[in-house]
Design a protein around this motif. Structure first.
Motif, PDB file in Angstrom:
ATOM      1  N   GLY A  87      12.046   7.613   4.970  1.00 52.81           N
ATOM      2  CA  GLY A  87      11.835   7.938   3.565  1.00 52.81           C
ATOM      3  C   GLY A  87      13.083   7.772   2.727  1.00 52.81           C
ATOM      4  O   GLY A  87      13.007   7.801   1.496  1.00 52.81           O
ATOM      5  N   SER A  88      14.235   7.619   3.393  1.00 52.02           N
ATOM      6  CA  SER A  88      15.501   7.425   2.674  1.00 52.02           C
ATOM      7  C   SER A  88      16.260   6.216   3.211  1.00 52.02           C
ATOM      8  O   SER A  88      17.488   6.188   3.184  1.00 52.02           O
ATOM      9  N   MET A 101      12.843  -0.629  -4.849  1.00 49.21           N
ATOM     10  CA  MET A 101      11.851  -1.179  -3.932  1.00 49.21           C
ATOM     11  C   MET A 101      10.890  -0.110  -3.424  1.00 49.21           C
ATOM     12  O   MET A 101       9.759  -0.422  -3.046  1.00 49.21           O
ATOM     13  N   CYS A 102      11.310   1.135  -3.406  1.00 49.89           N
ATOM     14  CA  CYS A 102      10.427   2.237  -3.027  1.00 49.89           C
ATOM     15  C   CYS A 102       9.662   2.707  -4.269  1.00 49.89           C
ATOM     16  O   CYS A 102      10.279   3.145  -5.244  1.00 49.89           O
ATOM     17  N   CYS A 103       8.345   2.614  -4.235  1.00 51.83           N
ATOM     18  CA  CYS A 103       7.537   2.950  -5.413  1.00 51.83           C
ATOM     19  C   CYS A 103       7.725   4.407  -5.834  1.00 51.83           C
ATOM     20  O   CYS A 103       7.816   4.707  -7.031  1.00 51.83           O
ATOM     21  N   HIS A 243       0.219   5.050   8.616  1.00 49.31           N
ATOM     22  CA  HIS A 243       0.998   4.044   7.924  1.00 49.31           C
ATOM     23  C   HIS A 243       1.355   4.510   6.515  1.00 49.31           C
ATOM     24  O   HIS A 243       0.600   5.252   5.882  1.00 49.31           O
ATOM     25  N   ARG A 244       2.474   4.035   6.019  1.00 50.24           N
ATOM     26  CA  ARG A 244       2.866   4.346   4.648  1.00 50.24           C
ATOM     27  C   ARG A 244       2.026   3.518   3.683  1.00 50.24           C
ATOM     28  O   ARG A 244       1.607   2.395   3.992  1.00 50.24           O
ATOM     29  N   VAL A 250      -3.469  -0.757  -1.146  1.00 48.63           N
ATOM     30  CA  VAL A 250      -4.002  -0.269  -2.421  1.00 48.63           C
ATOM     31  C   VAL A 250      -4.898  -1.325  -3.059  1.00 48.63           C
ATOM     32  O   VAL A 250      -5.963  -1.005  -3.603  1.00 48.63           O
ATOM     33  N   LEU A 251      -4.489  -2.582  -2.989  1.00 54.96           N
ATOM     34  CA  LEU A 251      -5.316  -3.660  -3.528  1.00 54.96           C
ATOM     35  C   LEU A 251      -6.643  -3.757  -2.773  1.00 54.96           C
ATOM     36  O   LEU A 251      -7.701  -3.954  -3.385  1.00 54.96           O
ATOM     37  N   LYS A 252      -6.598  -3.614  -1.455  1.00 50.44           N
ATOM     38  CA  LYS A 252      -7.833  -3.644  -0.670  1.00 50.44           C
ATOM     39  C   LYS A 252      -8.746  -2.482  -1.061  1.00 50.44           C
ATOM     40  O   LYS A 252      -9.976  -2.650  -1.115  1.00 50.44           O
TER      41      LYS A 252
END
Length: 291
Positions: A87-88, A101-103, A243-244, A250-252
């Motif tokens: 996460g970091s 790059m991390c939303c 999974h992250r 999200v698109l799927k």
């Protein structure tokens, strides 16, 4: 004097693609990104790129050149201070075209920038002589545009998107001068301001971006990346555990809500046909209630 005649390419050449179908480079304005499966490949590529760029009187700023390793840390990996590394990771704080790059980190960063932009127009919000619709136009242009920068690429958990909506509602209440003990429901707030939650606008921006990608040339980096993910997701071994959240998942999910699948190349061809009609593509988003 010696004169050199060079052929100027007026159309985009076919970008290089790896053996697995992964696009190996992408460009936007004066930013160039090269991708590889190992850092050694990129280090060997750097002097070659410098030589080619010099032939065109272009310079590479090595101080701004970064090598970023995109990987998810394991549960048994820790930082120097003893806190978990997951996460970091280093790539989470890496920027590309102004976005982290991390939303999740990017959304929090955008909220901070949005709050700073909001405070810079504090005198406008406090003036009672300025109509509400005028204030909202200024807010959209000067604050929302900052918060929603590159929002079409966000793939964050629902709790993070709720933080985005809370930041938005806080601004709207301040513009309307609604303060405790006065109260106004979220629904009424959106109606009075003639707007909707930013999380819904993120969904619309993501849907529009997918349409643009599907209508782009088949050899574009975005199309190549989409084909690579679809083809490799069933081949490459997955990680153990949960999974992250990522943009592809999200698109799927967005497509699944519209009874559309995205599992193989034939599904991409079907999507290209659907996206070719812009009006139909927009209507497909309106069929699903974002709420």
């Amino acid at each position: 004097k010696q004169w050199y005649q060079r052929r100027v390419v007026t159309h985009r050449p076919t970008p290089p693609i790896g053996e697995t179908g992964m696009p190996l480079e992408s460009e936007y304005s004066d930013d160039v990104d090269f991708m590889a499966t190992s850092k050694e490949e990129l280090e060997n590529l750097l002097p070659v790129v410098k030589q080619v760029f010099n032939e065109w009187n272009l310079q590479i700023n090595e101080s701004k050149t970064e090598f970023v390793d995109f990987r998810i840390a394991g549960k048994d990996e820790f930082k120097d201070d003893g806190t978990p590394l997951r996460g970091s990771e280093e790539w989470c704080s890496s920027k590309l075209l102004g976005s982290l790059m991390c939303c999740t980190k990017d959304i929090f960063h955008r909220c901070i920038l949005g709050n700073a932009a909001f405070q810079s127009f504090k005198k406008v919000w406090m003036r009672s002589k300025i109509p509400l619709d005028k204030k909202l136009k200024v807010y959209e242009a000067q604050v929302v545009s900052v918060i929603m920068y590159n929002a079409s690429c966000w793939a964050a958990p629902a709790a993070v998107m709720e933080k985005l909506d809370i930041c938005h509602r806080k601004h709207l209440r301040a513009i309307m001068n609604v303060r405790y003990p006065s109260m106004i429901s979220n629904k009424t707030l959106y109606l009075r301001c003639n707007t909707c939650p930013l999380s819904e606008r993120v969904q619309l921006a993501r849907w529009k971006l997918l349409g643009h990608v599907l209508r782009s040339p088949e050899n574009s980096p975005a199309q190549s990346a989409l084909c690579f993910v679809v083809n490799q997701v069933t081949i490459l071994p997955g990680r153990r555990g949960r999974h992250r959240i990522n943009l592809f998942d999200v698109l799927k999910s967005d497509l699944k809500n519209r009874d559309i699948s995205l599992n193989d190349y034939s599904d991409i061809l079907n999507l290209r046909m659907l996206a070719s009609d812009r009006k139909r593509w927009q209507d497909m988003f309106d069929l699903v209630d974002p709420g």
